[in-house]
Design a protein around this motif. Structure first.
Motif, PDB file in Angstrom:
ATOM      1  N   LEU A  92       3.196   5.891  -2.891  1.00 57.07           N
ATOM      2  CA  LEU A  92       4.366   6.678  -3.293  1.00 57.07           C
ATOM      3  C   LEU A  92       4.467   6.784  -4.822  1.00 57.07           C
ATOM      4  O   LEU A  92       4.846   7.830  -5.346  1.00 57.07           O
ATOM      5  CB  LEU A  92       5.636   6.084  -2.702  1.00 57.07           C
ATOM      6  N   MET A  93       4.130   5.709  -5.524  1.00 53.06           N
ATOM      7  CA  MET A  93       4.164   5.768  -6.985  1.00 53.06           C
ATOM      8  C   MET A  93       3.104   6.741  -7.516  1.00 53.06           C
ATOM      9  O   MET A  93       3.370   7.508  -8.431  1.00 53.06           O
ATOM     10  CB  MET A  93       3.940   4.368  -7.578  1.00 53.06           C
ATOM     11  N   LEU A  94       1.917   6.714  -6.947  1.00 52.09           N
ATOM     12  CA  LEU A  94       0.877   7.646  -7.363  1.00 52.09           C
ATOM     13  C   LEU A  94       1.258   9.085  -7.059  1.00 52.09           C
ATOM     14  O   LEU A  94       1.042   9.989  -7.859  1.00 52.09           O
ATOM     15  CB  LEU A  94      -0.450   7.306  -6.687  1.00 52.09           C
ATOM     16  N   LEU A  95       1.846   9.289  -5.919  1.00 53.66           N
ATOM     17  CA  LEU A  95       2.262  10.626  -5.518  1.00 53.66           C
ATOM     18  C   LEU A  95       3.357  11.156  -6.428  1.00 53.66           C
ATOM     19  O   LEU A  95       3.340  12.322  -6.829  1.00 53.66           O
ATOM     20  CB  LEU A  95       2.728  10.619  -4.057  1.00 53.66           C
TER      21      LEU A  95
ATOM     22  N   SER B  79       0.833  -1.206   0.000  1.00 56.51           N
ATOM     23  CA  SER B  79       0.000   0.000   0.000  1.00 56.51           C
ATOM     24  C   SER B  79       0.867   1.254   0.000  1.00 56.51           C
ATOM     25  O   SER B  79       0.587   2.220  -0.717  1.00 56.51           O
ATOM     26  CB  SER B  79      -0.917   0.019   1.213  1.00 56.51           C
ATOM     27  N   THR B  80       1.921   1.252   0.797  1.00 61.80           N
ATOM     28  CA  THR B  80       2.827   2.401   0.862  1.00 61.80           C
ATOM     29  C   THR B  80       3.525   2.608  -0.474  1.00 61.80           C
ATOM     30  O   THR B  80       3.657   3.746  -0.943  1.00 61.80           O
ATOM     31  CB  THR B  80       3.868   2.198   1.984  1.00 61.80           C
ATOM     32  N   MET B  81       3.968   1.527  -1.121  1.00 64.19           N
ATOM     33  CA  MET B  81       4.657   1.642  -2.411  1.00 64.19           C
ATOM     34  C   MET B  81       3.702   2.181  -3.488  1.00 64.19           C
ATOM     35  O   MET B  81       4.080   3.034  -4.286  1.00 64.19           O
ATOM     36  CB  MET B  81       5.234   0.289  -2.822  1.00 64.19           C
ATOM     37  N   ILE B  82       2.462   1.700  -3.501  1.00 58.01           N
ATOM     38  CA  ILE B  82       1.483   2.181  -4.484  1.00 58.01           C
ATOM     39  C   ILE B  82       1.203   3.662  -4.244  1.00 58.01           C
ATOM     40  O   ILE B  82       1.150   4.463  -5.187  1.00 58.01           O
ATOM     41  CB  ILE B  82       0.188   1.347  -4.407  1.00 58.01           C
TER      42      ILE B  82
END
Length: 134
Positions: free
Chosen positions: A15-18, A10-13
């Motif tokens: 960060l990628m969206l951000l 969830s954190t990686m997704i």
């Protein structure tokens, strides 16, 4: 362990969206604004106009003190107070001057509006003409 993996994913997704939404702060697009057109409407104002007179209407079109010889459309809208207007097409005479000749049919106060479309802009200056019987 399962919670840890879900949290990590969830954190990686997130960060990628951000990071995908960020915009380069050094990118700057400058738009050049064009100068407005200027239309000088010339109609008889001081002299007496009678019903029998042929009157020349003029629109002198400039942009930054240079004559515009490539206007897309120039017309004169002529209307007696309280009535619908009639449009008369203008012809190009040179040096930014567009003209039309008109004979007012009855006495009264007329409103003359020049409609000028040139270089992506539109201008509509207006003046009044008082017409009397002979």
């Amino acid at each position: 362990m399962r919670r840890f993996i879900v949290l990590l994913c969830s954190t990686m997704i997130f960060l990628m969206l951000l990071s995908g939404c960020q915009k380069d702060k050094n990118e700057f697009t400058q738009m050049e604004l064009s100068h407005p057109i200027n239309v000088e409407l010339v109609v008889p104002e001081e002299e007496a106009v009678t019903v029998a007179d042929l009157v020349q209407l003029e629109a002198i079109v400039t942009q930054q003190d240079e004559y515009i010889d490539d206007a897309d459309d120039v017309t004169f809208e002529i209307s007696l107070e309280g009535s619908m207007g009639l449009e008369v097409a203008a012809t190009y005479e040179g040096e930014g001057k567009y003209t039309a000749v008109y004979q007012f049919p009855v006495e009264g106060v007329y409103k003359v509006i020049s409609h000028v479309t040139a270089r992506g802009m539109h201008s509509m200056p207006s003046k009044q003409v008082e017409v009397t019987e002979e």
